[in-house]
Write a protein that holds these residues in place. Sequence first.
Motif, PDB file in Angstrom:
ATOM      1  N   THR A  95      -9.604  23.447  33.215  1.00 26.54           N
ATOM      2  CA  THR A  95     -10.478  22.335  32.834  1.00 26.54           C
ATOM      3  C   THR A  95      -9.909  21.705  31.566  1.00 26.54           C
ATOM      4  O   THR A  95      -8.937  22.200  30.990  1.00 26.54           O
ATOM      5  CB  THR A  95     -11.924  22.799  32.566  1.00 26.54           C
ATOM      6  OG1 THR A  95     -11.946  23.551  31.340  1.00 26.54           O
ATOM      7  CG2 THR A  95     -12.453  23.656  33.708  1.00 26.54           C
ATOM      8  N   CYS A 108     -10.525  12.968  32.743  1.00 25.81           N
ATOM      9  CA  CYS A 108     -11.738  12.400  33.337  1.00 25.81           C
ATOM     10  C   CYS A 108     -12.994  13.162  32.938  1.00 25.81           C
ATOM     11  O   CYS A 108     -14.081  12.580  32.858  1.00 25.81           O
ATOM     12  CB  CYS A 108     -11.592  12.373  34.852  1.00 25.81           C
ATOM     13  SG  CYS A 108     -10.149  11.450  35.410  1.00 25.81           S
ATOM     14  N   MET A 109     -12.877  14.472  32.718  1.00 23.49           N
ATOM     15  CA  MET A 109     -14.034  15.256  32.281  1.00 23.49           C
ATOM     16  C   MET A 109     -14.460  14.847  30.877  1.00 23.49           C
ATOM     17  O   MET A 109     -15.650  14.659  30.587  1.00 23.49           O
ATOM     18  CB  MET A 109     -13.700  16.745  32.306  1.00 23.49           C
ATOM     19  CG  MET A 109     -13.548  17.349  33.695  1.00 23.49           C
ATOM     20  SD  MET A 109     -13.158  19.120  33.573  1.00 23.49           S
ATOM     21  CE  MET A 109     -13.493  19.649  35.268  1.00 23.49           C
ATOM     22  N   LYS A 113     -16.447  11.018  33.694  1.00 17.60           N
ATOM     23  CA  LYS A 113     -16.429  10.516  35.074  1.00 17.60           C
ATOM     24  C   LYS A 113     -17.733  10.947  35.744  1.00 17.60           C
ATOM     25  O   LYS A 113     -18.088  12.131  35.735  1.00 17.60           O
ATOM     26  CB  LYS A 113     -15.213  11.077  35.813  1.00 17.60           C
ATOM     27  CG  LYS A 113     -14.974  10.455  37.190  1.00 17.60           C
ATOM     28  CD  LYS A 113     -13.647  10.946  37.783  1.00 17.60           C
ATOM     29  CE  LYS A 113     -13.455  10.499  39.223  1.00 17.60           C
ATOM     30  NZ  LYS A 113     -13.140   9.060  39.307  1.00 17.60           N
ATOM     31  N   SER A 115     -19.036  11.552  38.698  1.00 27.02           N
ATOM     32  CA  SER A 115     -19.123  12.593  39.715  1.00 27.02           C
ATOM     33  C   SER A 115     -17.897  13.491  39.638  1.00 27.02           C
ATOM     34  O   SER A 115     -16.765  12.996  39.529  1.00 27.02           O
ATOM     35  CB  SER A 115     -19.218  11.971  41.114  1.00 27.02           C
ATOM     36  OG  SER A 115     -19.098  12.967  42.105  1.00 27.02           O
ATOM     37  N   LEU A 116     -18.143  14.801  39.671  1.00 28.69           N
ATOM     38  CA  LEU A 116     -17.039  15.759  39.717  1.00 28.69           C
ATOM     39  C   LEU A 116     -16.811  16.248  41.138  1.00 28.69           C
ATOM     40  O   LEU A 116     -16.135  17.253  41.364  1.00 28.69           O
ATOM     41  CB  LEU A 116     -17.327  16.944  38.794  1.00 28.69           C
ATOM     42  CG  LEU A 116     -17.409  16.612  37.299  1.00 28.69           C
ATOM     43  CD1 LEU A 116     -17.625  17.885  36.485  1.00 28.69           C
ATOM     44  CD2 LEU A 116     -16.147  15.883  36.827  1.00 28.69           C
ATOM     45  N   LEU A 119     -13.362  17.307  42.568  1.00 28.91           N
ATOM     46  CA  LEU A 119     -12.776  18.627  42.328  1.00 28.91           C
ATOM     47  C   LEU A 119     -13.114  19.627  43.429  1.00 28.91           C
ATOM     48  O   LEU A 119     -12.626  20.755  43.405  1.00 28.91           O
ATOM     49  CB  LEU A 119     -13.273  19.185  40.991  1.00 28.91           C
ATOM     50  CG  LEU A 119     -12.861  18.410  39.739  1.00 28.91           C
ATOM     51  CD1 LEU A 119     -13.544  18.996  38.513  1.00 28.91           C
ATOM     52  CD2 LEU A 119     -11.345  18.434  39.572  1.00 28.91           C
ATOM     53  N   CYS A 409      -6.671  12.189  37.823  1.00 25.94           N
ATOM     54  CA  CYS A 409      -7.424  13.024  36.900  1.00 25.94           C
ATOM     55  C   CYS A 409      -6.815  14.422  36.835  1.00 25.94           C
ATOM     56  O   CYS A 409      -6.318  14.950  37.823  1.00 25.94           O
ATOM     57  CB  CYS A 409      -8.881  13.157  37.356  1.00 25.94           C
ATOM     58  SG  CYS A 409      -9.841  11.631  37.340  1.00 25.94           S
ATOM     59  N   GLY A 412      -7.443  17.819  39.250  1.00 21.53           N
ATOM     60  CA  GLY A 412      -7.725  16.881  40.322  1.00 21.53           C
ATOM     61  C   GLY A 412      -6.799  17.076  41.505  1.00 21.53           C
ATOM     62  O   GLY A 412      -6.069  18.070  41.593  1.00 21.53           O
TER      63      GLY A 412
END
Length: 431
Positions: A95, A108-109, A113, A115-116, A119, A409, A412
């Motif tokens: 992460t 992106c985290m 962003k 919606s995850l 992943l 990402c 990703g």
Amino acid sequence: MKLHKSNPFSPKVSVAIAAPILILLALAVVSLNDVNVAERYRYIRRAATSFSSSSSTSPAASSPPSPSSSSTPSTGACDVTRGEWVPDTEPPYYTNLTCPFIDDLQNCMKFGKPSLEFLRWRWQPDGCDLPRFDAARFLEAMRGKSVAFVGDSLARNHFKSLLCILSKVALPVEVGTAPEIDVTGRAVRRDYRFVDHGFTASLFWSPFLVKANLSNATLGLGQWDLHLDTPDARWAAHVAEFDHVILSSTNWFFRPSVYYEGGRAVGRNSGGASNVTELPVSHAVRAAFRTALGAIAAGVGFRGKAVVRTLTPAHFENGEWNTGGDCVRTRPFRRGERPLGAIEAEFRDAQVEALKDTEAVAQRHGVELMLLDITEAMALRPDGHPSRYGHLPGGTVEGSFVVDCLHWCLPGPIDLWSELLFHMLQLPARQ
């Protein structure tokens, strides 16, 4: 005395007969399972990642290679580059809190962003499984070796993905003096060393792979002079230092350019301000990859693997990067839902053809050419780009480049590239 015939169905006889039968059945099941496991890894080992198994014909402009095309390996092999994305319950390899190498532009985290969901998918090849990346095993297999990534910002994107996956086991240290800075403002070379394993991963900024001069030093306003028959010496002079080299680049070839061969202007793209004939951009892509591969194949001291990573499609919708386009989807496409664009197919063809053009030279010099074909898999992932979440609200990616639907990402879908690369580079060890 009257003899009695034994009852073949008596309990004692039944057990005596059944026991060896059950043992034989068990052995058969174990043997069959062993065969299945062996076959599974044979499929991965024989996947269409070496050039000898890669495409020998161009795919249709509107679609990736079909299962019946010559890009599919021989009967009994599984092509890990063909498949679909399926739901995955496993957590990502890393992460933004566990990996210190993620650039903000792909974090992106960090930048929220919405919606995850992007992943929660894994790549499922047709007819076999692709094991997850084993960082400890990779580092052990690469003990005492080195790999170089050469290309543009997507090469850097891949490079950082690999560092992040490996950081679960060991953190590398950057080595070397202050890097040379390119006219575009990027570091020409960065080297990271996994000290305990003697493994070095290096990144070379070379967006055209060949010698390139910017006529006007103001980035974005100038014209590039591309010497298509001359490799970029900033990386080519160091080829002998590495066991593996991964080449990738396509997007920069759209910039206004004039093409040179033998020191003479031979063409230009649509933006090139010159009186010479306009040529398709794919012409420059093929020539540049052919020159780069030729420099590796004929280079003194290099006897490793040269890998070409195929292009990764962008996913701007409702406009381009500078006309309001964005990528807001939250799920992968299903196969066939979004056909590969004509230009994307043309560029991938140019990369494959460059491999074919260089094959004879490579064989003579003991160099193995390989194709990391991620085009089909990544064409299905419009959900995995940073979009507006590679910077703080109101910020930009580069200049006026606000929305990013080109890079990926971290973590990703791009982590698939390292999974595929691992199995490619480790083929001989499993035979």
